[in-house]
Each structure stands twice: as structure tokens, then as C-alpha cells.
Design an enzyme around this catalytic site. Sequence first.
Site, PDB file in Angstrom:
ATOM      1  CE  LYS A 233      -2.813   2.873   2.617  1.00 15.36           C
ATOM      2  NZ  LYS A 233      -3.477   3.129   3.941  1.00 15.36           N
TER       3      LYS A 233
ATOM      4  N   GLY B 102     -10.562   8.673   5.359  1.00 13.90           N
ATOM      5  CA  GLY B 102     -11.562   9.582   5.552  1.00 13.90           C
ATOM      6  C   GLY B 102     -12.808   8.857   6.106  1.00 13.90           C
TER       7      GLY B 102
ATOM      8  CB  THR C 164      -9.247   6.162  12.324  1.00 12.15           C
ATOM      9  OG1 THR C 164      -7.498   6.338  11.907  1.00 12.15           O
ATOM     10  CG2 THR C 164      -9.164   7.019  13.600  1.00 12.15           C
TER      11      THR C 164
END
Lengths: 67, 282
Positions: free
Chosen positions: B115, B208, B230
Site C-alpha cells: 500500500k 476518511g 480509525t
Amino acid sequence: MVEFEFNGTPQKAQAATTIRGLLESSRIESRFCAVEVNEQILPKDQYDSYRVQAGDRIEVVTLVGGG
Amino acid sequence: MNAHRAQATDQVHQLSVGGKLLASRVIVGTGKYDTLEQMRASLDASGSSCVTVAVRREKLYDRDGKNLLDYIDLDRFTLLPNTAGCYNAKDAVRVARMGREILRALGNPGADWVKLEVLGDTKTLLPDPLATLEACEKLVQDGFKVLCYTSDCPIMAVRLKSAGAASVMPAGSPIGSGQGILNPNNLKIILEYLKSDDPNYPVIIDAGVGTASDVAQVFELGADGVLLNTAIAHARDPVLMASAVCHAAIAGREAYLAGRIPKRLYAMASSPEEGLITSRPW
């Protein structure tokens, strides 16, 4: 004794110390790590044969949590 | 659920990327959990079969003896090492190679995956487009399957695909911000540009996501996958949020395939006019 840098920290070790010896004395699980010597990856089959040289910059990394 | 339905459902929810077929379209991060036990339970609840990991120096002191890899079933999860924290192409290539070295020794299928993140500054964590492109080209040349984090710029997305990225991964909003999908129009353009002559090219929305409805929106837009960390790890109940994300991905993908109705300015009754017994006051 040889002086070298280990993960950014100056260190000393007995002459002829191998990478395997260095990992074991630092209690690092070699199965889960990768080793770079002077920005070149050291293959695992050389951990027993490579002997730390004066001035080497050794990086030992593992996988940690990340996104 | 009959056998036909079950099979169709499985195919609908698999993600083909980098020459591999993942059982889930959700890729989850392994960072920021309070404990490794909580992380393990959250990964399980997410239904994911691919997780991101970071490459960092071994701690020389104060080691507690726990390694992340003791808490991840390597037979179940493909590990996707990231280059998080890299701010130039040279560092990103170096970190990617070290991640590959670890995964090769473990025999994990993610060994040739990366990634790729090459960041522009610490405040926004937005990608540096020039350095990202440079690193992508080098890693592709070096045999990596590059899953490439980028902004939601359609032109950059096209450049990265042309450079050989196995997947372009535009951000919905800044990393860890929880702002969701800020510019769905750009994502639509990216999907159109990258898939117009290559409908199976995987586009994964990375970064996001704030909650499950953002995940559903990602898939309703037509994206192939979502990558988040997150939103799960910092939820009040990470395991429950992981489960919600799992369901949202399924719901969003099925809604996309089913096709939403066009939006109308005025109402349209669902009950028939015919047979009404009521009168109208006008």
C-alpha cells in the site's frame, strides 16, 4: 569490539558478532523481522554468516499496527 | 437462502485485486487499537480477509514480548504492508522492500503487495503526487503489486493507473479525519475514467471514513473496495463498528448493483390512485 549503529543508536559488540547473535542478544524474533545493513537488505540465510563491521548502519524492522 | 443465492452473494462481495481474490471488499488497518486482543476481535467482526500493517524499527528496549503477528491468523489474512510515514520516493521504496522481506519469510500472499503512501506534509497527510508517481513506477518495475493511496484528483488517478498501479486508492477525505466522502463527484469521475475501457479495474476508497454509512456510500458510488482503520479502532465500541462496516459494505454493494432510482423534485405516490374512496379538497 566494533562500534556500529543499530536502529539509529550507537552500539558496541564483540568482534565477529553475527546478525543472529545481535538479534538474540536484543531478544528480537528473527521470524518477524527484516534486516538492512547499510541500506541493503540482508537475506535471512546470511544472519549466521554476516559479521558486524565497524561503522555498519544496521536497521531491524518488524510489522506493527498501521492503516 | 438457497444455494444459487448464496453463490451469487459470495461473488458479489469478493474483491479482485492484484491478481488475488479477496473474500471481502473491506480492507482494514491494524493500528490505533487499545489492545491487540481488541484488534483481533475487530478484524474478525469486519469480515475482512486483508489487513494493512506498517513497517517500523524493532524496539531495542522495553519490549513486552508481544508481536502484532501473534494476533493475526496468517492463513486467513493477506497482509498489505504500507509505506506510511514516508515523505519521499526513496524511503517508500526502501520500506516496501523491507515489508516484502518479512512477508516472504512468512509465506504470506501479500509479500509482493504494497500500500503505497508518499505523503506531502504532516498536517494534512495528503499525498505528494510527484513522489507518489515516482515511487509507484519504481515499485512496479521491482515486481510489486502497488495499491496506491492518492488524492481524489481524477488526472492523478489516471497517471497512477498508467504507471502500473494494481489499484488506485483515492482518499474520501484526509487520513483519520472521519469526514467521510467529501467530493463524491471526483470519485465518480475517477471511477468513470479508470473503468471506461477496463470495467474490472479495482478502485478502492482509502481514508476518511467516519462511520458505516460512509462505507455504504463508497460502494453505492461504484467503488470496488474500501480501506479504513480509525473509524473502527477509535469507535466507542470497535468490534461493533467493525460489524457495522461489514454490513454496510454488503448493503452498499448490493444497492449499487440493484441501481438506485433517479431523484425527483416532486413526490410520486406509492399507493394506487385507482379505487380511492376519498375526495380531495380542491
